[in-house]
Scaffold this motif. Structure first.
Motif, PDB file in Angstrom:
ATOM      1  N   GLN A 266     -46.163 -22.141  35.254  1.00  0.00           N
ATOM      2  CA  GLN A 266     -47.418 -22.347  35.987  1.00  0.00           C
ATOM      3  C   GLN A 266     -47.688 -21.164  36.918  1.00  0.00           C
ATOM      4  O   GLN A 266     -46.761 -20.632  37.529  1.00  0.00           O
ATOM      5  N   PHE A 295     -45.239 -31.385  25.216  1.00  0.00           N
ATOM      6  CA  PHE A 295     -45.528 -30.013  25.662  1.00  0.00           C
ATOM      7  C   PHE A 295     -44.751 -29.755  26.965  1.00  0.00           C
ATOM      8  O   PHE A 295     -45.324 -29.428  27.996  1.00  0.00           O
ATOM      9  N   SER A 296     -43.444 -29.913  26.880  1.00  0.00           N
ATOM     10  CA  SER A 296     -42.627 -29.994  28.102  1.00  0.00           C
ATOM     11  C   SER A 296     -42.233 -28.649  28.680  1.00  0.00           C
ATOM     12  O   SER A 296     -41.718 -28.596  29.797  1.00  0.00           O
ATOM     13  N   GLU A 316     -41.045 -29.864  22.830  1.00  0.00           N
ATOM     14  CA  GLU A 316     -41.596 -28.518  23.050  1.00  0.00           C
ATOM     15  C   GLU A 316     -41.326 -27.690  21.794  1.00  0.00           C
ATOM     16  O   GLU A 316     -40.265 -27.817  21.193  1.00  0.00           O
ATOM     17  N   SER A 317     -42.300 -26.822  21.409  1.00  0.00           N
ATOM     18  CA  SER A 317     -42.110 -26.052  20.170  1.00  0.00           C
ATOM     19  C   SER A 317     -41.500 -24.663  20.398  1.00  0.00           C
ATOM     20  O   SER A 317     -40.949 -24.079  19.470  1.00  0.00           O
ATOM     21  N   VAL A 345     -45.477 -30.977  18.674  1.00  0.00           N
ATOM     22  CA  VAL A 345     -45.836 -32.343  19.064  1.00  0.00           C
ATOM     23  C   VAL A 345     -46.401 -33.089  17.847  1.00  0.00           C
ATOM     24  O   VAL A 345     -46.102 -34.272  17.620  1.00  0.00           O
ATOM     25  N   PRO A 365     -51.767 -27.062  25.736  1.00  0.00           N
ATOM     26  CA  PRO A 365     -52.506 -25.832  26.044  1.00  0.00           C
ATOM     27  C   PRO A 365     -54.019 -26.117  26.098  1.00  0.00           C
ATOM     28  O   PRO A 365     -54.446 -27.251  25.860  1.00  0.00           O
TER      29      PRO A 365
HETATM   30  C1  LIG Z   1     -49.704 -25.898  29.299  1.00  0.00           C
HETATM   31  S1  LIG Z   1     -48.063 -25.505  28.821  1.00  0.00           S
HETATM   32  C2  LIG Z   1     -47.189 -26.739  29.703  1.00  0.00           C
HETATM   33  C3  LIG Z   1     -45.697 -26.568  29.808  1.00  0.00           C
HETATM   34  C4  LIG Z   1     -44.993 -27.459  30.844  1.00  0.00           C
HETATM   35  N1  LIG Z   1     -45.462 -28.814  30.813  1.00  0.00           N
HETATM   36  C5  LIG Z   1     -45.125 -26.860  32.236  1.00  0.00           C
HETATM   37  O1  LIG Z   1     -45.797 -27.461  33.094  1.00  0.00           O
HETATM   38  O2  LIG Z   1     -44.534 -25.792  32.485  1.00  0.00           O
HETATM   39  C6  LIG Z   1     -48.040 -26.040  27.174  1.00  0.00           C
HETATM   40  C7  LIG Z   1     -46.705 -25.927  26.468  1.00  0.00           C
HETATM   41  O3  LIG Z   1     -46.865 -26.466  25.162  1.00  0.00           O
HETATM   42  C8  LIG Z   1     -46.141 -25.676  24.232  1.00  0.00           C
HETATM   43  N2  LIG Z   1     -46.842 -25.909  22.957  1.00  0.00           N
HETATM   44  C9  LIG Z   1     -48.016 -25.368  22.541  1.00  0.00           C
HETATM   45  N3  LIG Z   1     -48.384 -25.923  21.384  1.00  0.00           N
HETATM   46  C10 LIG Z   1     -47.440 -26.835  21.048  1.00  0.00           C
HETATM   47  C11 LIG Z   1     -47.266 -27.751  19.975  1.00  0.00           C
HETATM   48  N4  LIG Z   1     -48.172 -27.828  19.010  1.00  0.00           N
HETATM   49  N5  LIG Z   1     -46.200 -28.550  19.981  1.00  0.00           N
HETATM   50  C12 LIG Z   1     -45.274 -28.480  20.977  1.00  0.00           C
HETATM   51  N6  LIG Z   1     -45.379 -27.649  22.034  1.00  0.00           N
HETATM   52  C13 LIG Z   1     -46.449 -26.822  22.056  1.00  0.00           C
HETATM   53  C14 LIG Z   1     -46.197 -24.271  24.782  1.00  0.00           C
HETATM   54  O4  LIG Z   1     -45.082 -23.522  24.318  1.00  0.00           O
HETATM   55  C15 LIG Z   1     -46.145 -24.536  26.288  1.00  0.00           C
HETATM   56  O5  LIG Z   1     -44.814 -24.540  26.734  1.00  0.00           O
END
Ligand SMILES: C[S@@+](CC[C@H](N)C(=O)[O-])C[C@H]1O[C@@H](n2cnc3c(N)ncnc32)[C@H](O)[C@@H]1O
Length: 431
Positions: A266, A295-296, A316-317, A345, A365
């Motif tokens: 963040q 999306f952790s 998380e990917s 996800v 995202p």
């Molecule tokens: C907005 S960030 C939030 C991360 C975490 N919650 C944080 O607050 O730091 C979105 C996260 O989703 C992951 N991501 C994006 N697309 C994804 C998908 N289709 N499946 C799993 N994770 C994904 C990204 O790598 C990123 O870490």
């Protein structure tokens, strides 16, 4: 192009003021047409030159402010209006908070949400107005100048300071300026991230670099910087110093998140702390509550939730972030409370339809959840965090249509001086 007078009604999604033409300079029939004018404020009467004419609306460039808003202030930054980073520095901070609140309300109204939804919108949680950003991305142009892109352009505005970036980033900017000539033609962008120890820099090249080029870049970087990683075609090809950042997840600093430089974290840490506190409060965590964190990342939400007593499954990917999430849980003594899964996800939801949780948390995202809303497993509560207003409004409709009852919408000013906003929403199952 004609010059028009516009009464600005409000600030629209994206940051432009929007209103209707009340006067025009020539015989063209523009009266009453909706017009978007950057760097204007609700309630202002302005004159502007039309730059684009579409069937339903006009775009125009501000020429003169005929009746200014009481929210209008002098921007802090000398690059404002030229640099594409900020859109709202011409508004007082309270004016920005009001504009963002109205922007969300307006988007909900435009999407035909009723008072039952709009009445759940809470005031925007505040940020430090300036010097809040702990990470920025700069670009290097063909002349070796380092700066931000202009709005809607790939042209680089060379900068020596950034009013929204924190002190540590501003201290390193003159050094990056000196380094620019040595990066010319090889490094196209520079990511600067900070934690409480100091700045970490990632130099990114879109090209496969030779070992001589790598040596030249790193030797030049060593003269100015302490912590550098060089990426060529997204591959780590060398560097020196720190590559990991450590950020506190609570005010007592008894729970820390380690993240690899260059991966998601963040940007506004003070607001992130407020967001974490609110998530734990809204989820009403009691020992043993089962939480699914979609999306952790490296565990930004998972770790405080697990510390509060929840049993968390984190999906998380990004494999690097998954590794850090696991390590963070181990280091914080939360390994038994936190299961970390490397998966998209989409795939996780397909494979786990029969599972049920007490709380679902989703922080996708900018593109949002979309079709994933239909695949969410059963749970008593859903906490949805969005960083993009348009996808939030779309997802809100889908979430409500799937039988979730909206409890609250809380905006967080994660990106002060810009038109972006982070939005937390919480739902329970309809009986
Ligand atoms: C907005 S960030 C939030 C991360 C975490 N919650 C944080 O607050 O730091 C979105 C996260 O989703 C992951 N991501 C994006 N697309 C994804 C998908 N289709 N499946 C799993 N994770 C994904 C990204 O790598 C990123 O870490």
């Amino acid at each position: 192009m004609p010059i028009v007078t516009v009464n600005i009604r409000n600030v629209a999604f994206g940051g432009d003021g929007v209103g209707e033409v009340t006067e025009q300079s020539d015989g063209s029939d523009l009266l009453g047409i909706t017009t978007f004018v950057p760097f204007t404020a609700a309630g202002e009467v302005i004159s502007a030159r039309v730059t684009e004419r579409k069937k339903q609306y006009l775009r125009a460039k501000l020429i003169d402010i005929l009746e200014p808003s009481s929210s209008r202030v002098t921007p802090e930054c000398e690059y404002f209006e030229n640099c594409g980073g900020c859109e709202l520095q011409h508004l007082s901070y309270q004016g920005q908070l009001d504009a963002k609140f109205e922007m969300i309300k307006g988007s909900l109204r435009a999407a035909k949400f009723g008072l039952d939804t709009i009445s759940k919108l809470k005031p925007v949680v505040q940020s430090e107005p300036y010097q809040y950003r702990r990470r920025i991305t700069l670009h290097v142009n063909a002349a070796g100048h380092v700066g931000f892109y202009q709005a809607n352009s790939r042209s680089v505005v060379s900068i020596e300071s950034c009013a929204v970036a924190n002190k540590e980033i501003n201290e390193i900017l003159p050094k990056l300026k000196l380094l620019g000539q040595s990066l010319l033609g090889r490094v196209s962008s520079i990511l600067v991230e900070t934690d409480e120890v100091g700045p970490v820099v990632i130099l990114k090249s879109p090209y496969a670099l030779t070992s001589t080029e790598i040596n030249t870049i790193l030797t030049a970087a060593k003269k100015h910087l302490k912590n550098v990683t060089l990426l060529a075609c997204d591959k780590d090809v060398g560097g020196f110093g720190r590559k990991i950042l450590e950020l506190p997840l609570n005010r007592q600093k008894t729970l820390n998140l380690q993240v690899p430089a260059g991966s998601f974290s963040q940007v506004n840490w003070e607001v992130n702390l407020k967001l974490l506190e609110k998530v734990v409060e809204v989820a009403n965590i009691k020992a043993g509550v089962r939480v699914l964190d979609l999306f952790s990342g490296a565990g930004n939400f998972s770790l405080p939730l697990a510390r509060a007593g929840a049993e968390v499954v984190a999906v998380e990917s990004d494999s690097r972030l998954v590794g850090f999430c696991r390590e963070n849980a181990n280091r914080c003594g939360l390994a038994k409370k936190l299961t970390t899964l490397e998966s998209s996800v989409e795939n996780y939801l397909q494979a786990n339809k029969a599972k049920s949780f007490d709380v679902l948390l989703a922080d996708p995202p900018r593109s949002g959840l979309g079709a994933m809303v239909r695949e969410l497993p059963s749970a008593g509560q859903l906490i949805f965090i969005s960083c993009q207003l348009s996808s939030f409004v779309r997802d809100l409709r889908m979430i409500q249509d799937r039988g979730w009852r909206l409890e609250t919408i809380i905006p967080f000013d994660m990106f002060a001086q810009t038109s972006y906003i982070e939005i937390l929403s919480s739902f329970v199952r309809n009986e």
